[in-house]
Scaffold this active site. Structure first.
Site, PDB file in Angstrom:
ATOM      1  N   GLY A 182      53.924  54.288  69.506  1.00 54.85           N
ATOM      2  CA  GLY A 182      53.699  55.044  70.737  1.00 54.85           C
ATOM      3  C   GLY A 182      53.214  54.117  71.839  1.00 54.85           C
ATOM      4  O   GLY A 182      53.491  52.912  71.821  1.00 54.85           O
ATOM      5  N   SER A 183      52.463  54.688  72.764  1.00 48.37           N
ATOM      6  CA  SER A 183      52.093  53.910  73.953  1.00 48.37           C
ATOM      7  C   SER A 183      51.024  52.866  73.641  1.00 48.37           C
ATOM      8  O   SER A 183      50.233  53.020  72.711  1.00 48.37           O
ATOM      9  CB  SER A 183      51.586  54.850  75.043  1.00 48.37           C
ATOM     10  OG  SER A 183      50.301  55.330  74.678  1.00 48.37           O
ATOM     11  N   THR A 184      51.002  51.831  74.451  1.00 54.09           N
ATOM     12  CA  THR A 184      50.004  50.766  74.284  1.00 54.09           C
ATOM     13  C   THR A 184      48.606  51.336  74.508  1.00 54.09           C
ATOM     14  O   THR A 184      47.655  50.976  73.795  1.00 54.09           O
ATOM     15  CB  THR A 184      50.312  49.620  75.265  1.00 54.09           C
ATOM     16  OG1 THR A 184      51.658  49.200  75.017  1.00 54.09           O
ATOM     17  CG2 THR A 184      49.383  48.435  75.073  1.00 54.09           C
ATOM     18  N   ALA A 185      48.470  52.251  75.460  1.00 50.35           N
ATOM     19  CA  ALA A 185      47.142  52.824  75.761  1.00 50.35           C
ATOM     20  C   ALA A 185      46.583  53.540  74.529  1.00 50.35           C
ATOM     21  O   ALA A 185      45.425  53.318  74.141  1.00 50.35           O
ATOM     22  CB  ALA A 185      47.257  53.778  76.939  1.00 50.35           C
ATOM     23  N   VAL A 186      47.393  54.367  73.890  1.00 57.41           N
ATOM     24  CA  VAL A 186      46.912  55.090  72.692  1.00 57.41           C
ATOM     25  C   VAL A 186      46.701  54.105  71.539  1.00 57.41           C
ATOM     26  O   VAL A 186      45.722  54.198  70.794  1.00 57.41           O
ATOM     27  CB  VAL A 186      47.890  56.228  72.298  1.00 57.41           C
ATOM     28  CG1 VAL A 186      47.483  56.872  70.981  1.00 57.41           C
ATOM     29  CG2 VAL A 186      47.950  57.280  73.402  1.00 57.41           C
ATOM     30  N   LYS A 231      51.232  62.716  61.224  1.00 57.53           N
ATOM     31  CA  LYS A 231      51.091  63.579  62.399  1.00 57.53           C
ATOM     32  C   LYS A 231      52.269  63.297  63.325  1.00 57.53           C
ATOM     33  O   LYS A 231      52.296  62.300  64.035  1.00 57.53           O
ATOM     34  CB  LYS A 231      49.780  63.314  63.166  1.00 57.53           C
ATOM     35  CG  LYS A 231      49.562  64.392  64.242  1.00 57.53           C
ATOM     36  CD  LYS A 231      48.766  63.928  65.423  1.00 57.53           C
ATOM     37  CE  LYS A 231      49.552  63.267  66.499  1.00 57.53           C
ATOM     38  NZ  LYS A 231      50.559  64.067  67.210  1.00 57.53           N
ATOM     39  N   ARG A 243      70.394  53.764  75.716  1.00 55.40           N
ATOM     40  CA  ARG A 243      70.218  54.465  74.437  1.00 55.40           C
ATOM     41  C   ARG A 243      69.109  55.498  74.599  1.00 55.40           C
ATOM     42  O   ARG A 243      68.053  55.201  75.187  1.00 55.40           O
ATOM     43  CB  ARG A 243      69.850  53.410  73.384  1.00 55.40           C
ATOM     44  CG  ARG A 243      69.520  53.937  72.017  1.00 55.40           C
ATOM     45  CD  ARG A 243      69.213  52.741  71.113  1.00 55.40           C
ATOM     46  NE  ARG A 243      68.787  53.120  69.802  1.00 55.40           N
ATOM     47  CZ  ARG A 243      67.853  52.463  69.112  1.00 55.40           C
ATOM     48  NH1 ARG A 243      67.252  51.407  69.628  1.00 55.40           N
ATOM     49  NH2 ARG A 243      67.523  52.850  67.910  1.00 55.40           N
ATOM     50  N   SER A 301      68.429  47.025  66.186  1.00 55.90           N
ATOM     51  CA  SER A 301      67.510  47.562  65.174  1.00 55.90           C
ATOM     52  C   SER A 301      68.259  47.847  63.877  1.00 55.90           C
ATOM     53  O   SER A 301      69.357  48.399  63.893  1.00 55.90           O
ATOM     54  CB  SER A 301      66.897  48.880  65.661  1.00 55.90           C
ATOM     55  OG  SER A 301      66.302  48.701  66.908  1.00 55.90           O
ATOM     56  N   GLU A 318      53.893  66.570  68.885  1.00 57.94           N
ATOM     57  CA  GLU A 318      53.934  68.028  69.109  1.00 57.94           C
ATOM     58  C   GLU A 318      55.266  68.441  69.747  1.00 57.94           C
ATOM     59  O   GLU A 318      55.655  69.597  69.679  1.00 57.94           O
ATOM     60  CB  GLU A 318      52.787  68.480  70.025  1.00 57.94           C
ATOM     61  CG  GLU A 318      51.432  68.416  69.370  1.00 57.94           C
ATOM     62  CD  GLU A 318      50.989  66.995  69.030  1.00 57.94           C
ATOM     63  OE1 GLU A 318      50.665  66.758  67.851  1.00 57.94           O
ATOM     64  OE2 GLU A 318      50.989  66.126  69.919  1.00 57.94           O
ATOM     65  N   CYS A 355      61.341  52.095  72.942  1.00 52.08           N
ATOM     66  CA  CYS A 355      60.436  50.978  73.266  1.00 52.08           C
ATOM     67  C   CYS A 355      61.196  49.673  73.427  1.00 52.08           C
ATOM     68  O   CYS A 355      60.680  48.717  73.977  1.00 52.08           O
ATOM     69  CB  CYS A 355      59.404  50.797  72.155  1.00 52.08           C
ATOM     70  SG  CYS A 355      58.454  52.266  71.871  1.00 52.08           S
TER      71      CYS A 355
HETATM   72  C1  SIN Z   1      61.222  52.795  69.311  1.00 52.20           C
HETATM   73  O1  SIN Z   1      61.627  53.057  70.412  1.00 52.20           O
HETATM   74  O2  SIN Z   1      60.021  52.794  69.080  1.00 52.20           O
HETATM   75  C2  SIN Z   1      62.124  52.467  68.150  1.00 52.20           C
HETATM   76  C3  SIN Z   1      63.432  51.951  68.535  1.00 52.20           C
HETATM   77  C4  SIN Z   1      64.227  51.433  67.371  1.00 52.20           C
HETATM   78  O3  SIN Z   1      63.845  51.575  66.209  1.00 52.20           O
HETATM   79  O4  SIN Z   1      65.267  50.836  67.629  1.00 52.20           O
END
Ligand code: SIN
Length: 530
Positions: free
Chosen positions: A277-281, A224, A327, A490, A227, A333
């Site tokens: 995604g977010s910590t809340a979800v 998923k 970036r 990364s 959106e 994240c």
């Molecule tokens: C992310 O922001 O969730 C991924 C960042 C990354 O893979 O460097």
């Protein structure tokens, strides 16, 4: 608009003006044979021609509309233009996607590792051969500058290549028995159907980082995508089909997030949820997985400290902090969320850093030279504004930026805030935007204490020329990733994931395979029998 064709091959100067030279240096062959454009509508037309602009969900190898015909619009955040409409799917489509993945699991998981590896390798090759089209799609629906989108395609594809290779390295174990007529084995087997819920900030790479290892292990998947950015996911799925990944092994549904999420959670056929995604979800998904005891991996929010010590090389610290903060316009994240600067270097660093930030060119990601695109939506922009207002009301100084950009839409000025302290919202929560808060510290102990004073633990960065300090501080930081004198760390070959409330499990690298495997112990007994 700048639009060139083979018939009127442009001069290098004309191409530079249109912002395309860098891209085509890497690919001179295409320079001769492709029609290229930086105008959004022409870009959409080009994507249609390439067959990569898919606007339906994928279930069991068939492109499908929502059963009730509902659609959602996908917008270009830089212009507000509607790029395409995609189906707004829900429970029924998700149930069918799960069944299709479940039915395909028995055949896909029984292929040899080498057969699965070949399909993945072919998928990788197709992604790379469509690199420019995929990058255009990412920039159109997500907003990041084209150069970053090209980087994301390489990064995203690298997960498929890496896991194609890892497919052949799923080893078990033989354990020394405790009774002499027995033999003990450990087998690693695929968990089954995987539900992968992915974010908008990396429309391709966060899918390949999950789907690559899942398929390599023999799992089948229901993805998923967000959106906001389903088109890149659908284009990647089209290439997966072309690569020979069988119908049903990879399904894509999008639309009503809570209906799709609940259906994945409630299904006993789905054995694993993976989410970025977010910590809340993430917490909701973790709770929702409990009723069917699914395996789960979560890559959640961060609050990354970036620590600049007095002994840092100033240029390295400025360059690294800039990369770690700006970036994707601050929308990752692992973006630096707090820049902790030791008092001896504070003024020098703040001045040099602010100068570098002022030079960042903001604009539509399709335009040459743009290094900062728009934020994903109005809510993201309002969040950034609220945090900056909170900080300034509590005594922070605006060193540069500090307001919406004159370009309008969801553009925000690259911003540096000085004298931020821990009472301010921005030091406690992820801003997810182009705002760099500077905080002062005196000693190494104080920096470590400030850095760890959060529930998050994804990425941290340190800048120092002292080797002993590099080790000491890296070990003391309660974070899953640490960059030393480097702001972009990364890579597909290293484990990505967080401590504390930044998540569970690791993605990428050999460790990323374990998330999709069950461990089975087999005891072979009675060897003295006939
Ligand atoms: C992310 O922001 O969730 C991924 C960042 C990354 O893979 O460097």
């Amino acid at each position: 608009m700048a639009c060139f064709s083979l018939a009127t091959q442009p001069s290098p100067m004309a191409m530079r003006r249109a912002g395309l030279l860098g891209r085509y240096f890497a690919s001179p062959f295409r320079l001769l044979c492709r029609q290229i454009s930086v105008e959004p509508q022409a870009t959409v037309d080009r994507l249609k021609e390439s067959g990569l602009l898919r606007t339906q969900g994928l279930i069991g190898g068939k492109w499908i509309d929502a059963y009730d015909g509902k659609t959602i619009q996908v917008q270009n955040p830089a212009t507000g233009d509607v790029i395409a409409s995609v189906p707004c799917m829900g429970r029924n489509e998700t149930t069918n996607a799960i069944s299709s993945a479940y039915n395909t699991f028995s055949s896909w998981s029984k292929l040899t590792a080498s057969e699965r590896s070949k399909c993945l390798r072919k998928w990788y090759d197709l992604i790379i051969s469509h690199k420019e089209d995929l990058a255009l799609l990412i920039t159109l629906e997500q907003g990041k500058p084209l150069k970053e989108s090209l980087g994301e395609v390489s990064y995203g594809a690298a997960f498929i290549e890496f896991f194609a290779e890892e497919a052949k390295r799923i080893y078990g174990d033989i354990i020394a028995p405790t009774i002499d007529d027995r033999r003990l084995f450990v087998l690693k087997q695929p968990v089954g159907v995987v539900g992968a819920i992915t974010p908008w900030n990396f429309p391709l790479a966060m899918i390949t980082r999950k789907v690559g290892p899942a398929l390599a292990c023999g799992c089948t998947v229901v993805v998923k995508p967000s959106e906001y950015t389903p088109l890149t996911a659908l284009a990647a799925a089209e290439l997966a089909l072309q690569a020979g990944i069988p119908p049903g092994a990879l399904n894509v549904v999008m639309g009503n997030a809570s209906d799709i999420g609940d259906t994945l959670l409630e299904s006993t056929q789905v054995r694993k949820i993976t989410f970025t995604g977010s910590t809340a979800v993430g917490k909701k998904l973790m709770a929702g997985s409990a009723s069917t005891v699914k395996k789960i991996s979560l890559e959640l929010g961060g609050n990354a400290p970036c620590i600049v010590f007095d002994d840092a090389d100033l240029d390295v610290a400025v360059k690294g902090s800039l990369a770690a903060k700006f970036r994707n316009s601050g929308q990752t994240c692992v973006c630096a969320n707090r820049i902790l600067v030791q008092e001896g270097i504070y003024e020098k660093f703040a001045n040099a850093f602010a100068k570098a930030v002022q030079a960042l060119q903001v604009g539509n990601g399709l335009i040459e030279g743009t290094v900062q695109g728009p934020l994903i939506n109005e809510a993201a922009l309002e969040k950034v504004e609220t945090m900056v207002q909170d900080a300034t009301a509590k005594g922070a100084d605006v060193v540069t930026g500090g307001k919406r950009h004159s370009l309008g839409m969801t553009f925000y000025e690259p911003t540096v805030l000085g004298n931020v302290n821990k009472e301010m919202l921005i030091s406690r929560q992820e801003v997810f935007g182009p705002v760099a808060p500077l905080m002062r510290f005196k000693t190494e102990e104080e920096a470590i204490q400030m850095a760890n004073d959060t529930n998050a633990g994804l990425a941290a960065y340190i800048f120092t020329t002292s080797m002993p300090r590099s080790w000491r501080v890296s070990e003391a930081l309660e974070y899953g990733l640490v960059g030393v004198n480097e702001g972009l760390i990364s890579t597909e070959v290293a484990p990505f994931g967080g401590f504390k409330q930044s998540g569970l499990g690791r993605e990428g690298s050999k460790y990323g395979m374990d998330e999709y495997l069950e461990i089975k112990y087999v005891c072979l007994g009675n060897l003295k029998g006939t």
